[in-house]
Write a protein that holds these residues in place. Structure first.
Motif, mmCIF file in Angstrom:
data_model
loop_
_atom_site.group_PDB
_atom_site.id
_atom_site.type_symbol
_atom_site.label_atom_id
_atom_site.label_comp_id
_atom_site.label_asym_id
_atom_site.label_seq_id
_atom_site.Cartn_x
_atom_site.Cartn_y
_atom_site.Cartn_z
ATOM 1 N N SER A 479 1.109 -1.133 0.105
ATOM 2 C CA SER A 479 0.124 0.150 0.007
ATOM 3 C C SER A 479 0.900 1.168 0.108
ATOM 4 C CB SER A 479 -1.003 -0.036 1.149
ATOM 5 O OG SER A 479 -0.119 -0.033 2.370
ATOM 6 N N PHE A 480 1.956 1.264 0.750
ATOM 7 C CA PHE A 480 2.766 2.400 0.740
ATOM 8 C C PHE A 480 3.564 2.468 -0.713
ATOM 9 C CE2 PHE A 480 3.875 1.756 5.424
ATOM 10 C CZ PHE A 480 2.592 2.088 5.588
ATOM 11 N N ILE A 481 3.925 1.609 -1.336
ATOM 12 C CA ILE A 481 4.563 1.691 -2.730
ATOM 13 C C ILE A 481 3.439 2.328 -3.512
ATOM 14 C CG2 ILE A 481 5.333 0.359 -4.605
ATOM 15 C CD1 ILE A 481 6.728 -1.550 -2.720
ATOM 16 N N SER A 482 2.158 1.691 -3.479
ATOM 17 C CA SER A 482 1.164 2.242 -4.414
ATOM 18 C C SER A 482 0.955 3.814 -4.100
ATOM 19 C CB SER A 482 -0.129 1.413 -4.159
ATOM 20 O OG SER A 482 -1.213 2.102 -5.030
ATOM 21 N N ALA A 483 0.853 4.284 -2.808
ATOM 22 C CA ALA A 483 0.618 5.654 -2.402
ATOM 23 C C ALA A 483 1.917 6.365 -2.792
ATOM 24 C CB ALA A 483 0.646 5.846 -0.922
ATOM 25 N N LEU A 484 3.385 5.910 -2.701
ATOM 26 C CA LEU A 484 4.354 6.814 -3.313
ATOM 27 C C LEU A 484 4.273 7.079 -4.965
ATOM 28 C CD1 LEU A 484 7.033 8.147 -2.338
ATOM 29 C CD2 LEU A 484 7.912 5.958 -2.958
ATOM 30 N N LYS A 485 3.898 5.853 -5.440
ATOM 31 C CA LYS A 485 3.701 6.215 -6.830
ATOM 32 C C LYS A 485 2.768 7.115 -7.386
ATOM 33 C CE LYS A 485 2.733 3.440 -11.123
ATOM 34 N NZ LYS A 485 2.342 2.156 -11.809
ATOM 35 N N GLN A 510 14.779 15.131 -2.723
ATOM 36 C CA GLN A 510 14.881 15.358 -1.615
ATOM 37 C C GLN A 510 13.924 14.610 -0.648
ATOM 38 O OE1 GLN A 510 14.943 19.637 -0.497
ATOM 39 N NE2 GLN A 510 14.319 19.225 1.648
ATOM 40 N N HIS A 511 12.725 14.424 -1.096
ATOM 41 C CA HIS A 511 11.711 13.851 -0.092
ATOM 42 C C HIS A 511 10.926 12.574 -0.640
ATOM 43 C CE1 HIS A 511 11.449 17.803 2.180
ATOM 44 N NE2 HIS A 511 11.595 18.197 1.237
ATOM 45 N N LEU A 512 10.854 12.555 -2.004
ATOM 46 C CA LEU A 512 10.324 11.220 -2.533
ATOM 47 C C LEU A 512 11.507 10.231 -2.578
ATOM 48 C CD1 LEU A 512 7.774 12.398 -4.787
ATOM 49 C CD2 LEU A 512 7.597 12.091 -2.315
ATOM 50 N N LEU A 513 12.727 10.391 -2.868
ATOM 51 C CA LEU A 513 13.606 9.508 -3.379
ATOM 52 C C LEU A 513 13.812 8.698 -1.957
ATOM 53 C CD1 LEU A 513 15.483 7.854 -5.000
ATOM 54 C CD2 LEU A 513 17.457 9.821 -4.789
ATOM 55 N N PRO A 514 14.106 9.258 -0.916
ATOM 56 C CA PRO A 514 14.346 8.474 0.380
ATOM 57 C C PRO A 514 13.507 7.575 0.468
ATOM 58 C CG PRO A 514 14.894 10.919 0.847
ATOM 59 C CD PRO A 514 13.938 10.944 -0.585
ATOM 60 N N LEU A 515 11.989 8.018 0.497
ATOM 61 C CA LEU A 515 11.051 6.953 0.833
ATOM 62 C C LEU A 515 10.970 5.910 -0.044
ATOM 63 C CD1 LEU A 515 7.614 9.284 1.248
ATOM 64 C CD2 LEU A 515 9.506 8.051 3.090
ATOM 65 N N ASN A 516 11.398 6.057 -1.469
ATOM 66 C CA ASN A 516 11.616 4.880 -2.626
ATOM 67 C C ASN A 516 12.768 4.237 -2.042
ATOM 68 O OD1 ASN A 516 10.874 4.025 -5.186
ATOM 69 N ND2 ASN A 516 13.007 4.719 -5.632
ATOM 70 N N LEU A 517 13.672 4.639 -1.713
ATOM 71 C CA LEU A 517 15.078 3.835 -1.067
ATOM 72 C C LEU A 517 14.610 3.064 -0.095
ATOM 73 C CD1 LEU A 517 17.885 6.501 -1.598
ATOM 74 C CD2 LEU A 517 17.386 4.659 -3.128
ATOM 75 N N THR A 518 13.894 3.595 0.834
ATOM 76 C CA THR A 518 13.376 2.967 2.244
ATOM 77 C C THR A 518 12.528 1.579 1.778
ATOM 78 O OG1 THR A 518 13.678 4.550 3.622
ATOM 79 C CG2 THR A 518 12.432 2.631 4.451
ATOM 80 N N LEU A 519 11.491 1.926 1.007
ATOM 81 C CA LEU A 519 10.660 0.823 0.623
ATOM 82 C C LEU A 519 11.349 -0.148 -0.527
ATOM 83 C CD1 LEU A 519 7.608 3.364 -0.215
ATOM 84 C CD2 LEU A 519 7.905 1.787 2.011
#
Length: 548
Positions: A479-485, A510-519
């Protein structure tokens, strides 16, 4: 951590109790008022990338500008980070004027189209001369006085980082220029000349704050002068030129003057007007009254500077409007008190809004979603108070529908404004979804790595975990990956309405890439753990040698 970061953090600590008190007062006011007596209703944002429209033309504001308020109220447009598109600036100029602004302080930095020997000062995506004229016209149309801000000693990173001006550095850092090098004054004066030739103004701000490496180079040491003497001489030289060449008033930030002896301050009397800044709610702790009394005895005019954004952390997403309103109100009250008891002539208020903490820092709060904070602080600065009627005026100016309640005491960041129709409301909605996802991902990471017992570094290193527990994490991951997309798509659709491509890419990285890396990391680790169908007997191999 820069000195400005340390000062702002100190202000946060010192003012914590005062913030609590101011917020408590706002809460009591809101509960006693028929306008705000109901709990704030946080609107579920519409799933749309387009701005909303609730325009209420012809609606009059409830309050008028206070009679004892300073006649000049500037809002600070900091263009060294997240420079908005011209149409966005035009809209916010008009809104700021309605909220009580009388002028705009433009900090161009590398977004001005410098030419000739200074051409390399400009960023590759700087505004064109035609766009500069559009900005000036927008200010004039809104009835705002335009004031240029050109740094003159500190915060010249955008010049001193380049090989062309490396010789002007005071030390190894590109943060401050050498006041003894003749090239420093020539650089600043030529830059001011180009600004004034493009758009003449009646006031110039030459910055001069946070100069922390004074008298470190051999050129300065050879003069055998006190560091503040070098500072004052340089500021006086630049100010004298600007005044004589252009016939303008000159403003400077005051932080370097606070510890200067009186005889040095008198060297600047009649040349500059200090702009006294402090961003905590208890400004008297950071700028004791004796400093203002000293200024009142030396300078005919003094300016006061609260903030509406860019003062609560270099990674902040949205301004703390409650804190900034309290900061503004504190300065208003200090100015009135010092006027009566120390004859302090407060020429005006400058409401600062930093976009980066310095040239090398990442973006902090962007301007469009910070509009509610700008409106609230301007209303506070122009009215001289914060009441339910003030918030009602903010509601009107931000084109909010009836069911939206603006209540800084309960909603300090004014997330409720995301369903209004001001320029930037749909960006507030986007940022709200981002913050919720960011916090959810942080919670997942904390649960997995610090509280849970199935996705720790030990489990990953030994490929040893419970498939059922890992699958539980995978449910949230999907669900997080879908929301990030979805957020990536929204960033492209929403942010580009207000900013150029470079800003959108910088914010996204600055903001979305770190989330993408974590997920991505958790997805990869989970897939690896789930690929195992059998596991070895204990003790597991690869244990630390100390356990043998």
């Amino acid at each position: 951590m820069t000195a400005k970061c340390r000062r702002r953090r100190l202000g946060l600590v010192m003012g914590a109790l005062t913030v609590a008190g101011v917020v408590a007062v706002l809460w009591l006011v809101s509960n006693a008022s028929p306008i705000l007596k109901n709990p704030i209703f946080l609107v579920t944002p519409r799933q749309s990338h387009l701005p909303r429209v609730y325009h209420t033309p012809g609606v009059e504001l409830h309050t008028e500008v206070g009679t004892e308020m300073p006649s000049d109220r500037l809002w600070h447009l900091d263009l060294k980070g997240g420079a908005p598109r011209i149409k966005v600036i035009e809209g916010i100029m008009m809104l700021a004027a309605r909220a009580g602004a009388t002028g705009v302080l433009l900090e161009w930095e590398d977004m001005f189209p410098f030419s000739g020997a200074l051409a390399n000062l400009s960023a590759r995506n700087a505004y064109t001369h035609e766009e500069v004229k559009h900005i000036a016209t927008a200010a004039k149309t809104a009835g705002l006085t335009m004031v240029h801000l050109m740094q003159s000693l500190g915060h010249l990173e955008y010049a001193l980082k380049l090989p062309q001006w490396v010789m002007l550095r005071e030390g190894e850092s590109p943060a401050e220029a050498c006041p003894s090098h003749p090239g420093t004054a020539r650089l600043v004066i030529e830059a001011v000349n180009q600004l004034m030739e493009a758009v003449p103004t009646s006031i110039i701000h030459i910055g001069a704050d946070e100069v922390f490496t004074l008298a470190q180079c051999k050129r300065c040491q050879a003069r055998e002068q006190a560091p503040l003497r070098l500072y004052v001489d340089h500021v006086a030289h630049v100010a004298q030129h600007v005044k004589s060449r252009w016939g303008v008033r000159v403003l400077v930030w005051d932080d370097m003057l606070r510890h200067a002896p009186s005889y040095l301050l008198h060297s600047l009397a009649g040349l500059v007007e200090p702009t006294v800044w402090a961003y905590g709610p208890d400004v008297s702790r950071m700028v004791p009254p004796y400093i203002l009394r000293t200024y009142s005895a030396v300078f005919p005019r003094v300016w006061l500077a609260p903030a509406f954004k860019g003062a609560t952390g270099p990674l902040a997403i949205m301004p703390d409007a409650a804190r900034h309103a309290a900061n503004t109100l504190a300065w208003v009250q200090v100015g009135q008190r010092m006027k009566h008891y120390a004859n302090l002539n407060v020429a005006g208020i400058v409401i600062t809004g930093w976009s980066r903490y310095d040239h090398f820092a990442v973006l902090c709060e962007l301007l469009p979603p910070s509009t509610p904070s700008l409106v609230v602080t301007l209303l506070t600065a122009s009215r001289g108070f914060m009441t339910p009627a003030t918030l009602h005026d903010a509601h009107t100016l931000l084109d909010c529908p009836p069911h939206v309640m603006l209540d800084p005491a309960r909603d300090p960041h004014l997330w409720a404004a995301r369903d209004c129709a001001f320029p930037g409301a749909n960006m507030v909605s986007f940022l709200h979804r981002y913050v919720r996802l960011r916090d959810d991902v942080k919670t997942l990471q904390r649960e997995a790595e610090e509280r849970g017992g199935w996705l720790t570094a030990y489990n990953i290193r030994h490929n040893f975990s419970s498939p059922n527990r890992v699958r539980e994490y995978m449910t949230n991951l999907r669900s997080f990956i879908s929301a990030l997309k979805d957020l990536h798509g929204e960033a492209e659709a929403v942010l580009t309405q207000y900013h150029n491509t470079a800003t959108v890419e910088e914010w996204t990285e600055q903001h979305l890439l770190p989330l993408n890396l974590t997920l991505s990391k958790f997805t990869s680790v989970s897939a690896t753990l789930l690929s195992h169908k059998t596991w070895p007997r204990r003790p597991l191999e690869g244990r630390p040698s100390s356990a043998t």
